[in-house]
Each structure stands twice: as C-alpha cells, then as structure tokens.
Design an enzyme around this catalytic site. Structure first.
Site, PDB file in Angstrom:
ATOM      1  N   CYS A  81       0.832  -1.216   0.000  1.00  0.00           N
ATOM      2  CA  CYS A  81       0.000   0.000   0.000  1.00  0.00           C
ATOM      3  C   CYS A  81       0.859   1.256   0.000  1.00  0.00           C
ATOM      4  O   CYS A  81       1.348   1.680   1.041  1.00  0.00           O
ATOM      5  CB  CYS A  81      -0.919  -0.022   1.215  1.00  0.00           C
ATOM      6  SG  CYS A  81      -1.904   1.470   1.372  1.00  0.00           S
ATOM      7  N   CYS A 132      -0.482   4.063   2.175  1.00  0.00           N
ATOM      8  CA  CYS A 132      -0.257   3.891   3.622  1.00  0.00           C
ATOM      9  C   CYS A 132       1.206   4.132   3.984  1.00  0.00           C
ATOM     10  O   CYS A 132       1.498   4.741   5.007  1.00  0.00           O
ATOM     11  CB  CYS A 132      -0.616   2.483   4.065  1.00  0.00           C
ATOM     12  SG  CYS A 132      -2.096   1.807   3.340  1.00  0.00           S
ATOM     13  N   ASP A 133       2.125   3.614   3.186  1.00  0.00           N
ATOM     14  CA  ASP A 133       3.525   3.535   3.604  1.00  0.00           C
ATOM     15  C   ASP A 133       4.490   4.400   2.804  1.00  0.00           C
ATOM     16  O   ASP A 133       5.658   4.522   3.179  1.00  0.00           O
ATOM     17  CB  ASP A 133       4.003   2.066   3.518  1.00  0.00           C
ATOM     18  CG  ASP A 133       3.165   1.155   4.395  1.00  0.00           C
ATOM     19  OD1 ASP A 133       2.698   1.627   5.448  1.00  0.00           O
ATOM     20  OD2 ASP A 133       2.964  -0.013   4.026  1.00  0.00           O
TER      21      ASP A 133
END
Ligand code: NAP
Length: 310
Positions: free
Chosen positions: A135, A138-139
C-alpha cells in the site's frame, strides 16, 4: 441466542456493499451491513480516485468511502464493524455467525470484494512492514529520497509507482513480461514521469537486507540471468483474489474462487445475491462495483416482495 430476522444483511462495506445499503435503506428495508474489521474495502488503500463520476477534481479513496457510509447511515442502515465467521445458506432464514452472535436474514448480499495478492516468497514475509508493503498510500511517506521498486504490470502497479514518486528518489517497476497490462492513460503518465523506469521480463527471486530491505534479486524469465537492484522498499501490486473463503461449500465458486451468478445478481441460492469484485473479475472498478450494489439491492427487494406473505 439468535436475533430478530432481518430483511437484508449485506456482507462487505466497499462501493458494492454501501451502494446496496443506500438503495435498500431508501426502500425502507432497514438493512444491516456487516462491514468487516477493516471497513471500506480496497478504496481505503487507494490514493486519488479520478474516474468516479461526480468528482471532477478527483477524491481520495477513503474520503469517498466515508461519504458512501454517511449516505447509507442517513437512510437508516445499521452497521456492524466485524467479520462474518461462518454462514449457513441451507437454512431459512439464512444464518450468519459473527463470533458467538447469530444473525438471521431473509436475504443476503455478499459484497466482500477481493484482496491483494502477494508474491509468496519467504523474504517477502520476513520484510513485511520493514520495507515490503502492499500500500503506497499507507507507507509511501516512510520512503523519502530513496530508490524503490514496484512489482507488477497492471494499473495498480503504475498507480503505486506514480504515487511513490512524490517521495522516492526513483521508482523501478519490475514486470514479468515485456508488455504492461495497465490502461493506456496510466502507461502514458508513467512514461512521462522522469522518476519511473522499467525492468522487463523479470521476477523477484528474493528480497534482501539486514533489519530492513536493501535490495531485490531479480531473475530474467527469458535468460535466467540474475541481477540485484538496490532499493529501500518493495511495493507489491500483482492483483487480487476474491474474499470468498467463508462461503466455500455454501455458494458455487469458479476455479479462482469468484462467486458464480445465476441470473442478474442472484447466486444459485435463491435470496442470496452477490455484488462487486467478489464475482466480477473482469471490470473491477469502484463504479462498476457500485453499479452491482444497486442491482443486488433491487434484486433483493424484488425477491422480498415476491416471497413475503400477508
Ligand atoms: P491486474 O490487472 O490483474 O494486474 C496484475 C499484474 O501483476 C499483471 O501485470 C500481472 O502480470 C502481474 N502479476 C500477477 N501475478 C504475479 C506474480 N506472481 N509475480 C509477478 N507479477 C505478477 O491487477 P491490478 O493492477 O490490481 O488491477 C485490477 C483491476 O483494477 C484492473 O481492472 C485495473 O484496471 C483496475 N485498477 C484501475 C485503476 C485506475 O484506473 N486508476 C487503479 C488500480 C486498479 P501479467 O500482466 O503478466 O499477467
């Protein structure tokens, strides 16, 4: 202890489940959405959505899902943010279990979607959260000014790569063939981005590093030659599998695990409908999933009208 019999239980809270909930609640069916422990579906891990009609400026995936849920709540949908643990579609009303709790339903819409696939190599697991991710949204921000790799050749891979260029010094897309599966517009965007380059005909043999990732060993599928690519992060974007484990033995599935439909959104079990990526492996768009959500709510409503006496 079983609860009151619901008209409709919707399993899943992505665009399909929430659109079904909006339609069903506006028809006063008072649906319950069993939303899962991580509600919202795949759009929760997407960045900007540019192709959902009505948002000419684009909208962030999680924001779109919040709006859909608000819209469903506004018309009286109930939510349970938990996972279904088993179902019994052999009984009428249908029985759905959430841990110790038993839900009873006259109709069910399965809208559990699909989940990201992984490479399946040992080092991928070992470095999960230590440089391996599925992701970018997300990261991505954890990887500033470092080189990264994205694995895959579809729209997801290019979307991840484009997003990661905000942070990374460079992004190398590693694809197992010499032709991308992604749409033309995404290919154009990636080609125009000076930070993105491609390695063709190659698969990841191993992810290497000490405490965190320092590189990937790639194998050329045509020549067998191995090369090492120095990267600090590896983003895997190689497609999805349907979330149907809990329905095995209860609903007919195809060889890849997708739910087979009989007519409209109806499954083989009358009164059980399926909606979105859990059966549709061809189109798999937020807007087509939402369209299926509408279809399944209308199908469930018609079924209830035809099967309710008195
Ligand atoms: P996908 O289209 O199925 O692409 C998966 C890619 O990963 C393919 O290039 C595939 O290679 C590769 N792959 C699969 N298994 C692999 C393995 N074990 N090792 C290495 N590579 C592997 O999946 P997706 O990119 O997630 O897209 C799914 C759907 O969502 C598509 O319909 C797509 O258009 C849509 N989508 C749209 C957008 C957008 O419009 N912004 C964004 C994301 C997704 P092969 O090509 O050789 O099969």
């Amino acid at each position: 202890m079983p609860e009151d019999v619901r008209n409709l239980v919707i399993i899943g809270s992505g665009p399909a489940g929430l659109t079904a909930a909006i339609y069903a609640s506006r028809s006063l069916l008072k649906p319950l959405v069993v939303a899962g422990r991580t509600p919202g579906g795949q759009l929760m891990i997407t960045s900007e959505v540019e192709n959902f009609p009505g948002f000419p400026e684009g909208i962030m995936g999680p924001d779109l899902m919040v709006k859909m849920r608000e819209q469903a709540e506004k018309f009286g949908t109930d939510f349970l943010d938990d996972d279904i643990t088993s179902v019994d579609f052999g009984k009428r009303p249908f029985e759905l279990r959430v841990g110790d709790r038993t839900l009873l339903a006259k109709t069910v819409i399965v809208a559990t979607g699909a989940s990201a696939l992984w490479l399946g190599i040992e080092s991928e697991k070992r470095f999960m959260g230590k440089g391996v991710s599925g992701c970018a949204t997300c990261d991505g921000a954890f990887f500033r000014n470092v080189p990264l790799a994205v694995i895959g050749g579809g729209d997801s891979a290019l979307e991840e790569a484009l997003f990661l260029t905000r942070f990374a010094s460079s992004v190398t897309v590693v694809h197992r063939r010499d032709e991308l599966r992604a749409s033309k517009i995404m290919i154009k965007k990636a080609n125009e981005n000076g930070k993105i380059s491609f390695i063709w005909d190659s698969v990841v043999k191993e992810i290497v590093g000490d405490k965190t990732v320092s590189g990937v060993v790639l194998a050329n599928v045509k020549t067998g030659a191995e090369t090492k690519l120095d990267v600090k992060g590896v983003f895997v974007a190689i497609g999805h599998k349907p979330n149907t484990e809990v329905f095995a033995g209860q609903l007919p599935l195809d060889e890849k695990g997708y739910i087979r439909l009989k007519r409209g959104s109806s499954t083989e079990i009358e009164g059980v409908f399926a909606s979105g990526d859990v059966h549709d492996h061809r189109y798999r768009q937020a807007v087509t999933a939402a369209g299926w959500g509408c279809v399944s709510a209308l199908d469930a409503q018609k079924y209830l009208e035809e099967h309710t006496t008195g």
